[in-house]
Write an enzyme that holds these catalytic residues in place. Structure first.
Site, PDB file in Angstrom:
ATOM      1  N   SER A 156       0.849  -1.350  -0.075  1.00  0.00           N
ATOM      2  CA  SER A 156       0.002   0.223   0.232  1.00  0.00           C
ATOM      3  C   SER A 156       0.833   1.165   0.078  1.00  0.00           C
ATOM      4  O   SER A 156       0.343   2.198  -0.588  1.00  0.00           O
ATOM      5  CB  SER A 156      -0.810  -0.067   0.995  1.00  0.00           C
ATOM      6  OG  SER A 156      -1.885  -1.006   1.116  1.00  0.00           O
ATOM      7  N   GLU A 189       0.698  -3.848  15.375  1.00  0.00           N
ATOM      8  CA  GLU A 189       1.220  -2.420  15.309  1.00  0.00           C
ATOM      9  C   GLU A 189       2.011  -2.005  16.550  1.00  0.00           C
ATOM     10  O   GLU A 189       2.907  -1.148  16.300  1.00  0.00           O
ATOM     11  CB  GLU A 189       0.060  -1.436  14.830  1.00  0.00           C
ATOM     12  CG  GLU A 189      -0.437  -1.275  13.474  1.00  0.00           C
ATOM     13  CD  GLU A 189      -1.642  -2.337  13.334  1.00  0.00           C
ATOM     14  OE1 GLU A 189      -1.933  -3.182  14.166  1.00  0.00           O
ATOM     15  OE2 GLU A 189      -2.266  -2.534  12.314  1.00  0.00           O
ATOM     16  N   PHE A 197      -3.823   3.450  12.771  1.00  0.00           N
ATOM     17  CA  PHE A 197      -2.983   2.492  13.586  1.00  0.00           C
ATOM     18  C   PHE A 197      -1.653   2.958  14.037  1.00  0.00           C
ATOM     19  O   PHE A 197      -1.059   2.356  14.776  1.00  0.00           O
ATOM     20  CB  PHE A 197      -2.970   1.127  12.497  1.00  0.00           C
ATOM     21  CG  PHE A 197      -4.284   0.885  11.937  1.00  0.00           C
ATOM     22  CD1 PHE A 197      -5.446   0.493  12.596  1.00  0.00           C
ATOM     23  CD2 PHE A 197      -4.232   0.470  10.666  1.00  0.00           C
ATOM     24  CE1 PHE A 197      -6.642   0.208  12.092  1.00  0.00           C
ATOM     25  CE2 PHE A 197      -5.657   0.132  10.042  1.00  0.00           C
ATOM     26  CZ  PHE A 197      -6.634   0.057  10.924  1.00  0.00           C
ATOM     27  N   ARG A 222      -0.828   8.843   0.741  1.00  0.00           N
ATOM     28  CA  ARG A 222      -0.132   7.953  -0.374  1.00  0.00           C
ATOM     29  C   ARG A 222      -0.290   8.388  -1.748  1.00  0.00           C
ATOM     30  O   ARG A 222       0.424   8.016  -2.580  1.00  0.00           O
ATOM     31  CB  ARG A 222      -0.819   6.398  -0.076  1.00  0.00           C
ATOM     32  CG  ARG A 222      -0.511   5.887   1.332  1.00  0.00           C
ATOM     33  CD  ARG A 222      -0.885   4.340   1.181  1.00  0.00           C
ATOM     34  NE  ARG A 222      -2.566   4.343   1.227  1.00  0.00           N
ATOM     35  CZ  ARG A 222      -3.388   3.464   0.357  1.00  0.00           C
ATOM     36  NH1 ARG A 222      -2.517   2.568  -0.025  1.00  0.00           N
ATOM     37  NH2 ARG A 222      -4.400   3.738   0.433  1.00  0.00           N
TER      38      ARG A 222
END
Length: 321
Positions: A43, A64, A89, A173
């Protein structure tokens, strides 16, 4: 230092591609660099890096909290860890580990929180962090950075590699709008002024910087002279820039892709309460949860658009005196 592009336009590369390129550069120059991820390596565009540098990559899985603990432990041995997961997260799920294992222990960890605020888009409310900066602001010794485009992202990643401490870097992103010319550099902790103004100053961060510039153009059509500054360092905040702007224009607007509670607007208001008394209008998410949608729709739904920023500027100006 930095120079602005003459025209706002979508970047050619996604921010995750630039992230991967800079991480490749960093590890090639310093074998202490290590990358950790919570099972979303693809990702963030780091699959090729993982295959090329398996000895510098740790996929911690969907664990995490353990990832942050591992990063802290690596730091204690002299490594330079960069740990990535989605912003939700990277903050909510790991608060205790960031607080105790990293910050309280005075270790050297970079936490990358991707898809902040509305940039989480179709991942929806569960993956849409509007509170991440606020949580990190509460932890002593944490530096919070939010690059406005890939040029800034690249420079900040290079800088933090050689700085010591706990850093939270908040980034989209996907493609951003290019604000800065290639090769621009920035001073962490200092605002990057983009436009002077005499009637009102807009302080913005992240994806809101481009909208703040558009808002200034809208205001100019109405004869209002708006200054714009990029407060890409949320903590430590540039109190001098805020104070000077308040004295110069007498009206302040903040614009952020975050809850108005305990984000950029709160940080700016904390400065103003102890320095200069002037009107402040905060453009941001009004204490609500996220929802599914594309970024443009969500900006409108959350009232984060250039038009919303311009309207806030007029309200701030009307409150002068």
């Amino acid at each position: 230092m930095y120079q602005m592009e003459s025209v706002l336009a979508e970047e050619k590369q996604e921010m995750r591609a630039v992230f991967a390129e800079v991480m490749e550069e960093l590890v090639s120059k310093d074998e202490r660099v290590v990358y950790l991820d919570a099972d979303i390596i693809n990702s963030i565009g780091m699959t090729a890096f993982w295959k090329k540098h398996p000895e510098h990559t740790v996929n911690c899985g969907i664990q995490e909290a353990n990832m942050i603990g591992a990063a802290a432990g690596m730091s204690a041995t002299g490594l330079i860890p960069f740990a990535h997961t989605f912003g939700t997260f990277a903050t909510r799920r790991v608060m205790d580990q960031v607080f105790i294992s990293a910050a309280y222990a005075r270790l050297n960890v970079r936490i990358i929180g991707s898809d902040p605020g509305v940039t989480a888009a179709t991942n929806g409310g569960t993956h849409m962090p509007f509170e991440d900066m606020g949580m990190m602001r509460c932890i002593p010794n944490v530096t919070i950075l939010e690059p406005a485009d890939s040029v800034m992202l690249a420079d900040l990643l290079r800088q933090t590699k050689d700085l010591y401490g706990v850093f939270y870097i908040r980034l989209s992103r996907k493609k951003s709008e290019k604000i800065y010319r290639d090769g621009s550099t920035f001073e962490i902790g200092k605002a990057a002024k983009l436009r002077d103004g005499k009637d009102v100053t807009i302080f913005a961060t992240g994806i809101s910087v481009a909208d703040a510039l558009r808002a200034a153009d809208l205001l100019k059509q109405e004869g209002i002279d708006a200054g714009v500054s990029n407060l890409f360092t949320i903590k430590p905040i540039d109190a001098d820039a805020i104070t000077q702007a308040a004295k110069a224009t007498g009206a302040i607007v903040t614009a952020e892709n975050h809850n108005v509670i305990n984000g950029l607007g709160s940080a700016v208001s904390e400065v103003l309460t102890s320095t200069v008394c002037c009107p402040l209008e905060r453009v941001g998410v009004q204490d609500r949860f996220g929802e599914v949608g594309d970024v443009d729709y969500l900006k409108r739904a959350m009232h984060l658009t250039a038009e919303d920023i311009a309207a806030a500027a007029k309200r701030a100006i009307a409150r002068k005196g």
